[in-house]
Design a protein around this motif. Structure first.
Motif, PDB file in Angstrom:
ATOM      1  N   LYS A  16      24.659 -20.978 -28.087  1.00 12.94           N
ATOM      2  CA  LYS A  16      24.935 -19.737 -27.352  1.00 12.94           C
ATOM      3  C   LYS A  16      23.926 -19.540 -26.235  1.00 12.94           C
ATOM      4  CE  LYS A  16      26.991 -17.494 -31.362  1.00 12.94           C
ATOM      5  NZ  LYS A  16      26.799 -16.515 -32.431  1.00 12.94           N
ATOM      6  N   GLU A  17      22.659 -19.805 -26.514  1.00 13.00           N
ATOM      7  CA  GLU A  17      21.611 -19.687 -25.496  1.00 13.00           C
ATOM      8  C   GLU A  17      21.851 -20.663 -24.352  1.00 13.00           C
ATOM      9  OE1 GLU A  17      17.824 -20.288 -27.403  1.00 13.00           O
ATOM     10  OE2 GLU A  17      18.224 -18.706 -28.867  1.00 13.00           O
ATOM     11  N   LEU A  19      24.693 -21.996 -23.374  1.00 15.64           N
ATOM     12  CA  LEU A  19      25.856 -21.578 -22.598  1.00 15.64           C
ATOM     13  C   LEU A  19      25.494 -20.438 -21.644  1.00 15.64           C
ATOM     14  CD1 LEU A  19      28.809 -22.094 -22.019  1.00 15.64           C
ATOM     15  CD2 LEU A  19      29.388 -20.565 -23.905  1.00 15.64           C
ATOM     16  N   LEU A  20      24.714 -19.478 -22.117  1.00 12.47           N
ATOM     17  CA  LEU A  20      24.274 -18.386 -21.246  1.00 12.47           C
ATOM     18  C   LEU A  20      23.415 -18.902 -20.097  1.00 12.47           C
ATOM     19  CD1 LEU A  20      23.403 -15.634 -23.889  1.00 12.47           C
ATOM     20  CD2 LEU A  20      25.327 -15.631 -22.275  1.00 12.47           C
ATOM     21  N   THR A  21      22.574 -19.883 -20.375  1.00 17.12           N
ATOM     22  CA  THR A  21      21.725 -20.463 -19.337  1.00 17.12           C
ATOM     23  C   THR A  21      22.568 -21.209 -18.307  1.00 17.12           C
ATOM     24  OG1 THR A  21      19.916 -20.657 -20.930  1.00 17.12           O
ATOM     25  CG2 THR A  21      19.711 -21.922 -18.898  1.00 17.12           C
ATOM     26  N   GLU A  23      25.733 -20.615 -17.592  1.00 13.70           N
ATOM     27  CA  GLU A  23      26.477 -19.600 -16.831  1.00 13.70           C
ATOM     28  C   GLU A  23      25.572 -18.909 -15.810  1.00 13.70           C
ATOM     29  OE1 GLU A  23      28.005 -17.330 -20.102  1.00 13.70           O
ATOM     30  OE2 GLU A  23      29.817 -18.566 -20.249  1.00 13.70           O
ATOM     31  N   SER A  24      24.330 -18.650 -16.172  1.00 10.54           N
ATOM     32  CA  SER A  24      23.377 -18.040 -15.248  1.00 10.54           C
ATOM     33  C   SER A  24      23.078 -18.971 -14.076  1.00 10.54           C
ATOM     34  CB  SER A  24      22.092 -17.680 -15.994  1.00 10.54           C
ATOM     35  OG  SER A  24      21.154 -17.107 -15.136  1.00 10.54           O
ATOM     36  N   GLU A  75      16.903 -23.522 -16.711  1.00 11.06           N
ATOM     37  CA  GLU A  75      17.916 -23.105 -15.747  1.00 11.06           C
ATOM     38  C   GLU A  75      17.745 -23.892 -14.445  1.00 11.06           C
ATOM     39  OE1 GLU A  75      18.640 -19.050 -13.430  1.00 11.06           O
ATOM     40  OE2 GLU A  75      19.097 -18.894 -15.583  1.00 11.06           O
TER      41      GLU A  75
END
Length: 88
Positions: A16-17, A19-21, A23-24, A75
């Motif tokens: 989950k982390e 994927l968020l990274t 997307e960011s 990122e």
């Protein structure tokens, strides 16, 4: 279009982390079109990607020639990989 092949597991906090990274990172590059292709770890496509790319942990994702496994990414790494792949 830059394709990001993402292998994950349900209830995986690191996945989950990641994927968020991802997307960011994509949001920082509005002029580059990206697609995240998500594969559950126990599917044939995920296993094929994992074997071919040497992914032996989750999350695992591939951007062009760059392979990220576990938590070995930032990122900035993702942004760099997307830019490199888009420039091809």
């Amino acid at each position: 279009m830059v394709k990001i092949f993402f292998i994950y597991a349900d209830n995986c906090e690191h996945c989950k982390e990641a994927l968020l990274t991802i997307e960011s990172a994509i949001l920082k590059l509005p002029k580059i079109s990206c697609e995240i292709l998500k594969f559950h770890y126990d599917t044939k496509p995920a296993l094929s990607i994992a074997i071919n790319q040497g992914i032996n942990d989750l999350p695992g994702f591939v951007i062009g020639e760059d392979v990220y496994i576990g938590k070995n990414y930032s990122e900035e790494d993702i942004v760099r990989s997307i830019k490199k792949e888009e420039a091809k």
